[in-house]
Design a protein around this motif. Structure first.
Motif, short mmCIF file in Angstrom:
data_model
loop_
_atom_site.label_atom_id
_atom_site.label_comp_id
_atom_site.label_asym_id
_atom_site.label_seq_id
_atom_site.Cartn_x
_atom_site.Cartn_y
_atom_site.Cartn_z
N SER A 5 -2.90 10.53 -6.26
CA SER A 5 -2.13 11.76 -6.16
C SER A 5 -1.71 12.27 -7.53
O SER A 5 -1.89 11.60 -8.55
CB SER A 5 -0.88 11.51 -5.30
OG SER A 5 -0.02 10.60 -5.98
N LYS A 6 -1.09 13.45 -7.53
CA LYS A 6 -0.56 14.03 -8.78
C LYS A 6 0.47 13.10 -9.41
O LYS A 6 0.62 13.06 -10.63
CB LYS A 6 0.10 15.39 -8.49
CG LYS A 6 -0.84 16.53 -8.23
CD LYS A 6 -0.09 17.84 -8.11
CE LYS A 6 0.76 17.90 -6.85
NZ LYS A 6 1.40 19.21 -6.64
N VAL A 7 1.20 12.38 -8.56
CA VAL A 7 2.25 11.47 -9.05
C VAL A 7 1.66 10.45 -10.03
O VAL A 7 2.28 10.11 -11.03
CB VAL A 7 2.93 10.75 -7.86
CG1 VAL A 7 3.94 9.71 -8.35
CG2 VAL A 7 3.61 11.76 -6.95
N SER A 170 9.70 10.31 -0.88
CA SER A 170 9.91 11.70 -0.45
C SER A 170 9.86 11.85 1.07
O SER A 170 10.54 12.71 1.64
CB SER A 170 8.87 12.61 -1.09
OG SER A 170 7.56 12.15 -0.81
N ASN A 182 6.76 18.14 0.76
CA ASN A 182 5.32 18.03 0.46
C ASN A 182 4.95 18.74 -0.84
O ASN A 182 3.81 18.65 -1.30
CB ASN A 182 4.49 18.63 1.61
CG ASN A 182 4.68 17.85 2.90
OD1 ASN A 182 4.94 16.64 2.87
ND2 ASN A 182 4.57 18.53 4.03
N GLY A 184 6.58 20.44 -4.84
CA GLY A 184 7.04 19.98 -6.15
C GLY A 184 8.29 19.13 -6.10
O GLY A 184 8.44 18.19 -6.89
N THR A 187 7.26 15.65 -5.14
CA THR A 187 6.54 15.03 -6.27
C THR A 187 7.53 14.54 -7.33
O THR A 187 7.39 13.44 -7.86
CB THR A 187 5.55 16.04 -6.90
OG1 THR A 187 4.60 16.44 -5.91
CG2 THR A 187 4.81 15.43 -8.08
N THR A 188 8.54 15.37 -7.63
CA THR A 188 9.56 14.99 -8.62
C THR A 188 10.27 13.70 -8.21
O THR A 188 10.47 12.79 -9.03
CB THR A 188 10.59 16.13 -8.79
OG1 THR A 188 9.90 17.32 -9.15
CG2 THR A 188 11.62 15.79 -9.85
N ASN A 190 9.18 11.33 -6.23
CA ASN A 190 8.26 10.18 -6.31
C ASN A 190 7.99 9.78 -7.76
O ASN A 190 7.82 8.59 -8.05
CB ASN A 190 6.95 10.50 -5.59
CG ASN A 190 7.16 10.65 -4.09
OD1 ASN A 190 8.02 9.98 -3.51
ND2 ASN A 190 6.41 11.52 -3.45
N VAL A 191 7.96 10.75 -8.67
CA VAL A 191 7.76 10.44 -10.09
C VAL A 191 8.97 9.66 -10.63
O VAL A 191 8.81 8.68 -11.38
CB VAL A 191 7.52 11.73 -10.93
CG1 VAL A 191 7.64 11.44 -12.43
CG2 VAL A 191 6.14 12.30 -10.61
N THR A 434 1.45 6.04 -5.71
CA THR A 434 0.61 7.03 -6.41
C THR A 434 -0.71 7.32 -5.68
O THR A 434 -1.61 7.94 -6.23
CB THR A 434 0.31 6.55 -7.85
OG1 THR A 434 -0.23 5.23 -7.81
CG2 THR A 434 1.57 6.55 -8.69
N ASN A 436 -0.40 8.53 -2.27
CA ASN A 436 0.16 9.14 -1.06
C ASN A 436 0.54 8.11 0.01
O ASN A 436 0.42 8.38 1.21
CB ASN A 436 -0.81 10.17 -0.47
CG ASN A 436 -0.94 11.39 -1.35
OD1 ASN A 436 0.06 11.92 -1.82
ND2 ASN A 436 -2.17 11.82 -1.62
#
Length: 512
Positions: A5-7, A170, A182, A184, A187-188, A190-191, A434, A436
Protein backbone atom coordinates in the motif's frame (compact mmCIF):
# COMPACT_ATOMS: atom_id res chain seq x y z
CA UNK A 1 -2.85 -11.50 -1.69
CA UNK A 2 -2.87 -7.80 -0.91
CA UNK A 3 -0.50 -5.52 -2.74
CA UNK A 4 1.91 -3.15 -1.02
CA UNK A 5 0.00 0.00 0.00
CA UNK A 6 0.88 3.71 -0.05
CA UNK A 7 1.63 3.39 3.67
CA UNK A 8 4.66 1.21 2.81
CA UNK A 9 6.32 3.81 0.56
CA UNK A 10 5.51 6.82 2.77
CA UNK A 11 6.74 5.04 5.92
CA UNK A 12 9.87 3.78 4.21
CA UNK A 13 10.70 7.29 2.97
CA UNK A 14 10.23 8.80 6.46
CA UNK A 15 12.38 6.06 8.03
CA UNK A 16 15.22 6.56 5.54
CA UNK A 17 15.11 10.34 6.06
CA UNK A 18 15.30 9.88 9.85
CA UNK A 19 18.26 7.51 9.56
CA UNK A 20 20.03 9.98 7.26
CA UNK A 21 19.33 12.77 9.74
CA UNK A 22 20.55 10.60 12.61
CA UNK A 23 23.97 9.94 11.06
CA UNK A 24 24.77 13.59 10.36
CA UNK A 25 27.57 14.49 12.84
CA UNK A 26 26.58 16.88 15.64
CA UNK A 27 29.27 19.41 14.73
CA UNK A 28 27.70 19.83 11.27
CA UNK A 29 24.25 20.52 12.79
CA UNK A 30 24.90 21.68 16.38
CA UNK A 31 21.32 22.83 16.99
CA UNK A 32 19.53 20.83 14.33
CA UNK A 33 20.85 17.28 14.84
CA UNK A 34 18.30 14.53 15.42
CA UNK A 35 19.19 13.98 19.07
CA UNK A 36 18.86 17.67 20.03
CA UNK A 37 15.61 18.27 18.12
CA UNK A 38 13.83 15.09 19.31
CA UNK A 39 14.99 15.64 22.91
CA UNK A 40 13.62 19.21 22.90
CA UNK A 41 10.25 18.07 21.51
CA UNK A 42 10.05 15.17 23.97
CA UNK A 43 10.92 17.40 26.95
CA UNK A 44 8.22 19.86 25.89
CA UNK A 45 5.57 17.12 25.56
CA UNK A 46 6.48 15.44 28.85
CA UNK A 47 6.69 18.66 30.88
CA UNK A 48 3.51 20.22 29.42
CA UNK A 49 1.37 17.11 28.82
CA UNK A 50 2.49 14.66 31.51
CA UNK A 51 -1.00 14.88 33.02
CA UNK A 52 -2.47 13.93 29.62
CA UNK A 53 -0.36 10.74 29.36
CA UNK A 54 -1.30 9.87 32.94
CA UNK A 55 -5.04 10.37 32.46
CA UNK A 56 -5.17 8.60 29.08
CA UNK A 57 -3.27 5.51 30.23
CA UNK A 58 -5.31 5.21 33.43
CA UNK A 59 -8.53 5.56 31.42
CA UNK A 60 -7.50 2.46 29.41
CA UNK A 61 -7.17 0.49 32.67
CA UNK A 62 -10.66 1.61 33.74
CA UNK A 63 -12.07 0.77 30.28
CA UNK A 64 -10.49 -2.71 30.29
CA UNK A 65 -11.86 -3.50 33.79
CA UNK A 66 -15.30 -2.22 32.73
CA UNK A 67 -15.31 -4.65 29.76
CA UNK A 68 -14.55 -7.63 32.05
CA UNK A 69 -17.69 -7.01 34.13
CA UNK A 70 -19.91 -5.61 31.36
CA UNK A 71 -22.47 -7.40 29.19
CA UNK A 72 -20.06 -6.98 26.25
CA UNK A 73 -17.69 -9.54 27.81
CA UNK A 74 -19.42 -12.41 25.97
CA UNK A 75 -18.77 -10.98 22.48
CA UNK A 76 -16.48 -13.28 20.50
CA UNK A 77 -13.42 -11.77 18.77
CA UNK A 78 -14.39 -13.63 15.61
CA UNK A 79 -17.54 -15.22 14.22
CA UNK A 80 -19.93 -16.94 16.64
CA UNK A 81 -18.59 -20.46 17.14
CA UNK A 82 -14.96 -19.58 16.32
CA UNK A 83 -12.46 -21.35 18.60
CA UNK A 84 -9.03 -20.00 19.66
CA UNK A 85 -6.17 -20.98 17.35
CA UNK A 86 -3.62 -21.40 20.17
CA UNK A 87 -3.64 -23.04 23.59
CA UNK A 88 -3.11 -20.85 26.65
CA UNK A 89 0.63 -21.52 27.08
CA UNK A 90 1.41 -20.70 23.44
CA UNK A 91 -0.89 -17.66 23.53
CA UNK A 92 0.65 -16.26 26.73
CA UNK A 93 4.13 -16.97 25.37
CA UNK A 94 3.40 -15.09 22.14
CA UNK A 95 1.85 -11.99 23.71
CA UNK A 96 4.46 -11.91 26.46
CA UNK A 97 7.41 -12.20 24.04
CA UNK A 98 6.06 -9.44 21.84
CA UNK A 99 4.88 -7.21 24.68
CA UNK A 100 7.73 -7.10 27.18
CA UNK A 101 10.54 -9.42 26.16
CA UNK A 102 13.90 -7.72 26.23
CA UNK A 103 12.65 -4.93 28.50
CA UNK A 104 11.94 -7.27 31.41
CA UNK A 105 15.38 -8.87 31.19
CA UNK A 106 17.09 -5.50 30.69
CA UNK A 107 15.34 -3.75 33.60
CA UNK A 108 14.50 -6.71 35.91
CA UNK A 109 17.35 -5.97 38.33
CA UNK A 110 18.25 -2.46 37.16
CA UNK A 111 14.96 -0.60 37.70
CA UNK A 112 14.27 -1.59 41.35
CA UNK A 113 17.91 -0.76 42.22
CA UNK A 114 17.59 2.63 40.48
CA UNK A 115 14.41 3.46 42.44
CA UNK A 116 16.01 2.14 45.65
CA UNK A 117 18.80 4.72 45.33
CA UNK A 118 16.64 7.43 43.78
CA UNK A 119 13.05 6.96 45.05
CA UNK A 120 10.08 8.85 43.57
CA UNK A 121 9.76 10.80 46.83
CA UNK A 122 11.84 10.99 50.04
CA UNK A 123 11.64 7.95 52.36
CA UNK A 124 12.61 7.68 56.03
CA UNK A 125 14.38 4.32 56.02
CA UNK A 126 16.22 1.96 53.69
CA UNK A 127 13.40 -0.59 54.05
CA UNK A 128 10.82 2.04 53.03
CA UNK A 129 12.95 2.94 49.99
CA UNK A 130 13.06 -0.76 49.00
CA UNK A 131 9.27 -1.11 49.32
CA UNK A 132 8.62 2.03 47.26
CA UNK A 133 11.19 0.93 44.64
CA UNK A 134 9.52 -2.43 44.06
CA UNK A 135 6.00 -0.97 44.18
CA UNK A 136 6.83 1.45 41.36
CA UNK A 137 8.53 -1.28 39.32
CA UNK A 138 5.28 -3.28 39.55
CA UNK A 139 3.39 -0.12 38.58
CA UNK A 140 5.47 0.60 35.47
CA UNK A 141 5.26 -2.98 34.15
CA UNK A 142 1.82 -3.98 35.43
CA UNK A 143 -1.80 -3.25 34.55
CA UNK A 144 -1.24 0.09 32.77
CA UNK A 145 0.94 -1.07 29.84
CA UNK A 146 -1.13 -4.20 29.35
CA UNK A 147 -4.37 -2.18 29.40
CA UNK A 148 -2.94 -0.02 26.58
CA UNK A 149 -2.11 -3.16 24.57
CA UNK A 150 -5.43 -4.86 25.38
CA UNK A 151 -7.52 -1.86 24.32
CA UNK A 152 -5.96 -1.57 20.88
CA UNK A 153 -5.56 -5.33 20.32
CA UNK A 154 -9.22 -5.96 21.16
CA UNK A 155 -10.40 -3.25 18.75
CA UNK A 156 -8.22 -4.67 15.97
CA UNK A 157 -9.30 -8.27 16.61
CA UNK A 158 -12.99 -7.32 16.83
CA UNK A 159 -13.13 -5.35 13.57
CA UNK A 160 -10.84 -7.72 11.69
CA UNK A 161 -12.29 -11.09 12.70
CA UNK A 162 -15.90 -10.24 13.54
CA UNK A 163 -16.58 -7.41 11.08
CA UNK A 164 -14.24 -8.57 8.27
CA UNK A 165 -12.40 -5.25 8.09
CA UNK A 166 -8.72 -5.09 7.04
CA UNK A 167 -6.31 -5.52 10.00
CA UNK A 168 -5.35 -1.85 10.07
CA UNK A 169 -5.48 0.80 12.80
CA UNK A 170 -7.63 2.97 10.52
CA UNK A 171 -10.28 0.21 10.28
CA UNK A 172 -11.04 0.52 14.01
CA UNK A 173 -12.26 4.11 13.52
CA UNK A 174 -14.87 3.37 10.85
CA UNK A 175 -17.80 3.49 13.34
CA UNK A 176 -16.90 7.18 13.89
CA UNK A 177 -15.68 8.32 10.47
CA UNK A 178 -17.05 5.78 7.98
CA UNK A 179 -15.56 5.77 4.48
CA UNK A 180 -13.29 8.72 5.32
CA UNK A 181 -10.91 6.15 6.82
CA UNK A 182 -10.23 4.78 3.31
CA UNK A 183 -8.61 8.05 2.22
CA UNK A 184 -5.81 10.34 3.33
CA UNK A 185 -6.93 10.49 6.97
CA UNK A 186 -6.73 6.71 7.29
CA UNK A 187 -3.35 6.62 5.55
CA UNK A 188 -1.98 9.25 7.97
CA UNK A 189 -3.11 7.19 10.98
CA UNK A 190 -1.51 4.03 9.59
CA UNK A 191 1.75 5.87 8.81
CA UNK A 192 1.93 7.14 12.43
CA UNK A 193 1.45 3.53 13.60
CA UNK A 194 4.24 2.24 11.31
CA UNK A 195 6.54 5.10 12.36
CA UNK A 196 6.08 4.28 16.06
CA UNK A 197 6.56 0.56 15.39
CA UNK A 198 9.77 0.86 13.35
CA UNK A 199 11.53 3.19 15.77
CA UNK A 200 10.22 1.48 18.90
CA UNK A 201 11.38 -1.95 17.77
CA UNK A 202 14.71 -0.64 16.44
CA UNK A 203 15.38 0.87 19.88
CA UNK A 204 14.55 -2.48 21.49
CA UNK A 205 16.97 -4.22 19.10
CA UNK A 206 19.69 -1.75 20.07
CA UNK A 207 19.09 -2.35 23.79
CA UNK A 208 19.07 -6.11 23.20
CA UNK A 209 22.38 -5.96 21.31
CA UNK A 210 23.93 -3.97 24.18
CA UNK A 211 22.82 -6.54 26.74
CA UNK A 212 23.86 -9.58 24.70
CA UNK A 213 27.25 -7.86 24.29
CA UNK A 214 27.40 -7.35 28.07
CA UNK A 215 26.61 -11.05 28.58
CA UNK A 216 29.29 -12.14 26.12
CA UNK A 217 31.82 -9.89 27.88
CA UNK A 218 30.78 -11.34 31.25
CA UNK A 219 30.92 -15.00 30.13
CA UNK A 220 34.11 -14.77 28.05
CA UNK A 221 36.07 -12.49 30.37
CA UNK A 222 38.18 -11.12 27.50
CA UNK A 223 35.77 -9.98 24.75
CA UNK A 224 34.93 -6.30 25.28
CA UNK A 225 31.36 -5.06 24.81
CA UNK A 226 32.12 -2.55 22.06
CA UNK A 227 29.86 -1.03 19.41
CA UNK A 228 31.62 -3.30 16.90
CA UNK A 229 30.54 -6.40 18.84
CA UNK A 230 26.98 -5.05 19.10
CA UNK A 231 26.84 -4.51 15.31
CA UNK A 232 28.01 -8.11 14.74
CA UNK A 233 25.28 -9.30 17.16
CA UNK A 234 22.64 -7.33 15.23
CA UNK A 235 23.85 -8.84 11.94
CA UNK A 236 23.72 -12.43 13.29
CA UNK A 237 20.34 -11.98 14.96
CA UNK A 238 18.95 -10.35 11.79
CA UNK A 239 19.75 -13.50 9.81
CA UNK A 240 18.13 -15.65 12.53
CA UNK A 241 14.92 -13.63 12.80
CA UNK A 242 14.60 -13.35 9.03
CA UNK A 243 14.78 -17.15 8.83
CA UNK A 244 12.16 -17.34 11.58
CA UNK A 245 9.95 -14.74 9.86
CA UNK A 246 10.05 -16.69 6.60
CA UNK A 247 8.73 -19.83 8.31
CA UNK A 248 5.51 -18.01 9.23
CA UNK A 249 3.51 -17.46 12.39
CA UNK A 250 2.75 -21.10 13.22
CA UNK A 251 6.34 -22.28 13.10
CA UNK A 252 9.03 -19.71 13.87
CA UNK A 253 7.22 -17.28 16.19
CA UNK A 254 5.16 -20.02 17.88
CA UNK A 255 8.18 -22.23 18.66
CA UNK A 256 10.40 -19.33 19.77
CA UNK A 257 7.67 -17.82 21.96
CA UNK A 258 7.19 -21.12 23.79
CA UNK A 259 10.98 -21.44 24.14
CA UNK A 260 11.10 -17.91 25.56
CA UNK A 261 8.55 -18.55 28.25
CA UNK A 262 10.23 -21.86 29.27
CA UNK A 263 13.70 -20.23 29.44
CA UNK A 264 12.34 -17.25 31.39
CA UNK A 265 10.59 -19.50 33.93
CA UNK A 266 13.74 -21.68 34.28
CA UNK A 267 15.93 -18.66 34.96
CA UNK A 268 13.42 -17.13 37.38
CA UNK A 269 12.84 -20.36 39.31
CA UNK A 270 16.57 -21.04 39.56
CA UNK A 271 17.29 -17.60 41.04
CA UNK A 272 14.24 -17.83 43.30
CA UNK A 273 15.42 -21.09 44.91
CA UNK A 274 19.18 -20.43 44.97
CA UNK A 275 18.66 -16.86 46.16
CA UNK A 276 17.02 -15.48 49.32
CA UNK A 277 13.75 -17.37 48.66
CA UNK A 278 11.92 -16.32 51.81
CA UNK A 279 12.91 -12.66 51.39
CA UNK A 280 11.85 -12.67 47.71
CA UNK A 281 8.42 -14.24 48.33
CA UNK A 282 7.73 -12.00 51.34
CA UNK A 283 8.79 -9.01 49.23
CA UNK A 284 6.54 -10.16 46.35
CA UNK A 285 3.51 -10.66 48.61
CA UNK A 286 3.76 -7.38 50.49
CA UNK A 287 4.53 -5.37 47.34
CA UNK A 288 1.59 -6.92 45.47
CA UNK A 289 -0.65 -5.75 48.31
CA UNK A 290 0.80 -2.23 48.39
CA UNK A 291 0.64 -2.02 44.57
CA UNK A 292 -3.07 -2.91 44.57
CA UNK A 293 -3.93 -0.63 47.52
CA UNK A 294 -1.93 2.33 46.18
CA UNK A 295 -2.89 1.86 42.51
CA UNK A 296 -5.50 4.67 42.37
CA UNK A 297 -3.12 7.17 43.99
CA UNK A 298 -0.14 6.20 41.81
CA UNK A 299 -2.31 6.26 38.68
CA UNK A 300 -3.15 9.94 39.15
CA UNK A 301 -0.03 11.15 40.96
CA UNK A 302 1.63 14.32 39.65
CA UNK A 303 3.93 16.58 41.70
CA UNK A 304 2.84 20.20 41.21
CA UNK A 305 4.57 21.41 44.40
CA UNK A 306 7.89 19.57 44.23
CA UNK A 307 10.14 19.90 41.17
CA UNK A 308 12.44 16.99 42.15
CA UNK A 309 9.46 14.63 42.42
CA UNK A 310 8.06 16.03 39.15
CA UNK A 311 11.39 15.36 37.39
CA UNK A 312 11.35 11.76 38.62
CA UNK A 313 7.81 11.26 37.32
CA UNK A 314 8.74 12.72 33.92
CA UNK A 315 11.87 10.56 33.64
CA UNK A 316 10.17 7.33 34.68
CA UNK A 317 6.34 7.11 34.81
CA UNK A 318 5.44 9.60 32.06
CA UNK A 319 8.28 8.27 29.89
CA UNK A 320 7.01 4.70 30.32
CA UNK A 321 3.38 5.61 29.59
CA UNK A 322 4.44 7.32 26.35
CA UNK A 323 6.70 4.36 25.53
CA UNK A 324 3.86 1.81 25.98
CA UNK A 325 1.54 3.90 23.79
CA UNK A 326 4.29 4.08 21.13
CA UNK A 327 4.60 0.27 21.27
CA UNK A 328 0.83 -0.27 21.15
CA UNK A 329 0.45 -0.45 17.32
CA UNK A 330 3.06 -3.21 17.09
CA UNK A 331 2.10 -5.24 20.18
CA UNK A 332 -1.63 -4.60 19.76
CA UNK A 333 -1.67 -5.79 16.15
CA UNK A 334 0.34 -8.89 16.99
CA UNK A 335 -1.82 -9.81 20.02
CA UNK A 336 -4.95 -9.29 17.89
CA UNK A 337 -3.58 -11.63 15.22
CA UNK A 338 -3.07 -14.50 17.70
CA UNK A 339 -6.31 -13.96 19.70
CA UNK A 340 -9.02 -14.89 17.23
CA UNK A 341 -11.88 -16.87 18.77
CA UNK A 342 -11.53 -15.64 22.37
CA UNK A 343 -14.35 -13.75 24.08
CA UNK A 344 -13.80 -10.11 25.11
CA UNK A 345 -13.84 -11.12 28.81
CA UNK A 346 -11.40 -14.02 28.36
CA UNK A 347 -9.15 -11.84 26.23
CA UNK A 348 -9.01 -8.88 28.65
CA UNK A 349 -8.50 -11.07 31.74
CA UNK A 350 -5.74 -13.01 29.97
CA UNK A 351 -3.92 -9.97 28.57
CA UNK A 352 -4.22 -7.92 31.78
CA UNK A 353 -3.73 -10.32 34.66
CA UNK A 354 -1.35 -13.09 33.56
CA UNK A 355 1.51 -10.85 32.29
CA UNK A 356 1.01 -8.45 35.24
CA UNK A 357 1.40 -11.22 37.82
CA UNK A 358 4.31 -12.84 35.97
CA UNK A 359 6.02 -9.44 35.62
CA UNK A 360 5.54 -8.75 39.35
CA UNK A 361 7.09 -12.11 40.24
CA UNK A 362 9.96 -11.48 37.79
CA UNK A 363 10.74 -8.10 39.36
CA UNK A 364 10.50 -9.58 42.86
CA UNK A 365 13.01 -12.31 41.99
CA UNK A 366 15.56 -10.23 40.08
CA UNK A 367 14.99 -6.83 41.67
CA UNK A 368 14.50 -8.42 45.11
CA UNK A 369 17.77 -10.35 44.78
CA UNK A 370 19.56 -7.16 43.72
CA UNK A 371 18.17 -5.12 46.64
CA UNK A 372 18.99 -7.98 49.04
CA UNK A 373 22.63 -7.93 47.81
CA UNK A 374 22.73 -4.16 48.32
CA UNK A 375 21.21 -4.23 51.82
CA UNK A 376 22.89 -7.37 53.20
CA UNK A 377 26.02 -8.12 51.16
CA UNK A 378 27.34 -4.60 50.62
CA UNK A 379 27.40 -4.97 46.80
CA UNK A 380 26.66 -1.58 45.24
CA UNK A 381 24.95 -2.59 41.99
CA UNK A 382 23.88 1.01 41.41
CA UNK A 383 27.51 2.18 41.14
CA UNK A 384 28.37 -0.75 38.85
CA UNK A 385 25.45 0.21 36.58
CA UNK A 386 26.66 3.82 36.44
CA UNK A 387 30.18 2.69 35.53
CA UNK A 388 29.48 -0.24 33.18
CA UNK A 389 26.00 0.55 31.84
CA UNK A 390 22.48 -0.46 32.87
CA UNK A 391 22.82 -3.73 30.96
CA UNK A 392 25.44 -4.96 33.46
CA UNK A 393 23.02 -5.05 36.44
CA UNK A 394 21.58 -8.50 35.75
CA UNK A 395 24.98 -10.16 35.29
CA UNK A 396 26.25 -8.51 38.48
CA UNK A 397 23.35 -10.13 40.35
CA UNK A 398 24.00 -13.56 38.78
CA UNK A 399 27.65 -13.33 39.85
CA UNK A 400 26.60 -13.75 43.50
CA UNK A 401 24.72 -17.03 42.96
CA UNK A 402 25.68 -20.64 42.08
CA UNK A 403 26.33 -21.81 38.50
CA UNK A 404 27.06 -18.23 37.45
CA UNK A 405 28.47 -19.13 34.02
CA UNK A 406 25.58 -21.49 33.19
CA UNK A 407 23.00 -18.89 34.24
CA UNK A 408 24.78 -16.14 32.29
CA UNK A 409 24.76 -18.29 29.14
CA UNK A 410 21.06 -19.09 29.72
CA UNK A 411 20.38 -15.34 30.13
CA UNK A 412 22.18 -14.47 26.87
CA UNK A 413 20.16 -17.21 25.16
CA UNK A 414 16.92 -15.81 26.63
CA UNK A 415 17.73 -12.25 25.53
CA UNK A 416 18.59 -13.59 22.07
CA UNK A 417 15.28 -15.47 21.70
CA UNK A 418 13.35 -12.44 22.99
CA UNK A 419 15.33 -10.33 20.51
CA UNK A 420 14.44 -12.67 17.64
CA UNK A 421 10.72 -12.95 18.54
CA UNK A 422 10.34 -9.16 18.96
CA UNK A 423 11.97 -8.48 15.60
CA UNK A 424 10.18 -11.43 13.97
CA UNK A 425 6.78 -10.26 15.29
CA UNK A 426 7.55 -6.71 14.17
CA UNK A 427 8.38 -7.71 10.58
CA UNK A 428 5.10 -9.63 10.51
CA UNK A 429 3.12 -6.66 11.91
CA UNK A 430 4.83 -4.10 9.65
CA UNK A 431 4.07 -6.39 6.71
CA UNK A 432 0.38 -6.42 7.71
CA UNK A 433 0.24 -2.66 8.23
CA UNK A 434 1.74 -1.91 4.82
CA UNK A 435 -0.20 -4.46 2.72
CA UNK A 436 -3.73 -3.32 3.64
CA UNK A 437 -3.95 -5.76 6.55
CA UNK A 438 -2.91 -8.97 4.77
CA UNK A 439 -2.89 -11.72 7.45
CA UNK A 440 0.01 -13.44 5.67
CA UNK A 441 2.15 -10.62 4.26
CA UNK A 442 4.42 -11.11 1.28
CA UNK A 443 7.91 -12.49 2.11
CA UNK A 444 9.63 -9.64 0.24
CA UNK A 445 7.76 -7.03 2.33
CA UNK A 446 8.77 -8.78 5.58
CA UNK A 447 12.39 -8.98 4.40
CA UNK A 448 12.37 -5.27 3.49
CA UNK A 449 11.09 -4.27 6.95
CA UNK A 450 13.52 -6.66 8.64
CA UNK A 451 16.45 -4.99 6.91
CA UNK A 452 15.08 -1.49 7.67
CA UNK A 453 14.67 -2.30 11.40
CA UNK A 454 18.12 -3.78 11.81
CA UNK A 455 19.71 -1.11 9.64
CA UNK A 456 18.07 1.61 11.74
CA UNK A 457 19.26 0.04 15.01
CA UNK A 458 22.78 -0.56 13.65
CA UNK A 459 23.29 2.92 12.20
CA UNK A 460 22.08 4.69 15.32
CA UNK A 461 24.07 2.42 17.66
CA UNK A 462 27.15 3.23 15.60
CA UNK A 463 26.43 6.97 15.75
CA UNK A 464 25.38 6.92 19.41
CA UNK A 465 21.88 7.98 18.41
CA UNK A 466 19.85 5.19 19.99
CA UNK A 467 18.43 7.65 22.55
CA UNK A 468 17.31 9.92 19.70
CA UNK A 469 15.53 6.98 18.09
CA UNK A 470 13.75 6.12 21.32
CA UNK A 471 12.73 9.75 21.73
CA UNK A 472 11.43 9.91 18.15
CA UNK A 473 9.27 6.85 18.82
CA UNK A 474 7.88 8.40 21.99
CA UNK A 475 7.01 11.64 20.16
CA UNK A 476 4.79 9.49 17.90
CA UNK A 477 2.97 8.38 21.07
CA UNK A 478 1.38 11.81 21.49
CA UNK A 479 -0.78 11.79 18.34
CA UNK A 480 -1.31 8.05 18.76
CA UNK A 481 -2.73 8.56 22.27
CA UNK A 482 -5.38 10.81 20.70
CA UNK A 483 -6.07 8.13 18.06
CA UNK A 484 -6.49 5.52 20.83
CA UNK A 485 -9.04 7.69 22.66
CA UNK A 486 -11.08 7.79 19.44
CA UNK A 487 -10.70 4.00 19.10
CA UNK A 488 -12.28 3.51 22.56
CA UNK A 489 -15.32 5.56 21.51
CA UNK A 490 -15.52 3.69 18.18
CA UNK A 491 -15.41 0.35 20.00
CA UNK A 492 -18.13 1.35 22.48
CA UNK A 493 -20.32 2.51 19.57
CA UNK A 494 -19.77 -0.81 17.73
CA UNK A 495 -20.47 -2.86 20.89
CA UNK A 496 -23.71 -0.95 21.52
CA UNK A 497 -24.79 -1.57 17.94
CA UNK A 498 -23.98 -5.26 18.37
CA UNK A 499 -26.04 -5.31 21.59
CA UNK A 500 -29.03 -3.80 19.79
CA UNK A 501 -28.71 -6.27 16.90
CA UNK A 502 -28.52 -9.21 19.33
CA UNK A 503 -31.58 -7.97 21.26
CA UNK A 504 -33.54 -7.60 17.98
CA UNK A 505 -32.62 -11.15 16.86
CA UNK A 506 -33.63 -12.58 20.22
CA UNK A 507 -36.97 -10.74 20.13
CA UNK A 508 -37.66 -12.07 16.63
CA UNK A 509 -36.85 -15.63 17.76
CA UNK A 510 -39.22 -15.29 20.72
CA UNK A 511 -41.98 -13.86 18.53
CA UNK A 512 -41.41 -16.45 15.80
Amino acid sequence: MHKVSKVFYISLAITVLFIAWGIIPKDMLPEGNLNTVTTNIQEFLVSRFGWFYLLVTTSFVIFAIFLIVSKYGNIVLGKDGDKPEYNYLTWFGMLFSAGMGIGLVFWGAAEPVSHFHDPPYPTDTEAAAARVAMQHSFFHWGLHPWAVYATLAMALAYFQFRKDEPGLISSTLKPLFGKNMNGGFGTTINVIAVFATVFGVATSLGLGAQQIGSGIEFVSGNIENTVGLQLIIIAIVTVLYMLSALTGLNKGIKILSTTNIVLAILLMVFLLFTGPTNFIMNFFTTTLGSYISNLPEMSFRMAPFNQDNADWLENWTIFYWAWWIAWAPFVGMFIARVSRGRTVREFVVGVLLVPTIFGALWYSVFGGSAIHLEMNEGINIYNIMNESGTESALFTVLESFPLTAVMAVLTVLLISTFFITSADSATFVLGMQTTNGDLNPNVSVKVAWGIVQSGTAAVLLWQGGLGALQTASIIAAFPFAIIMIMIVFALIKAFKEEGRTYALKRRRREEG
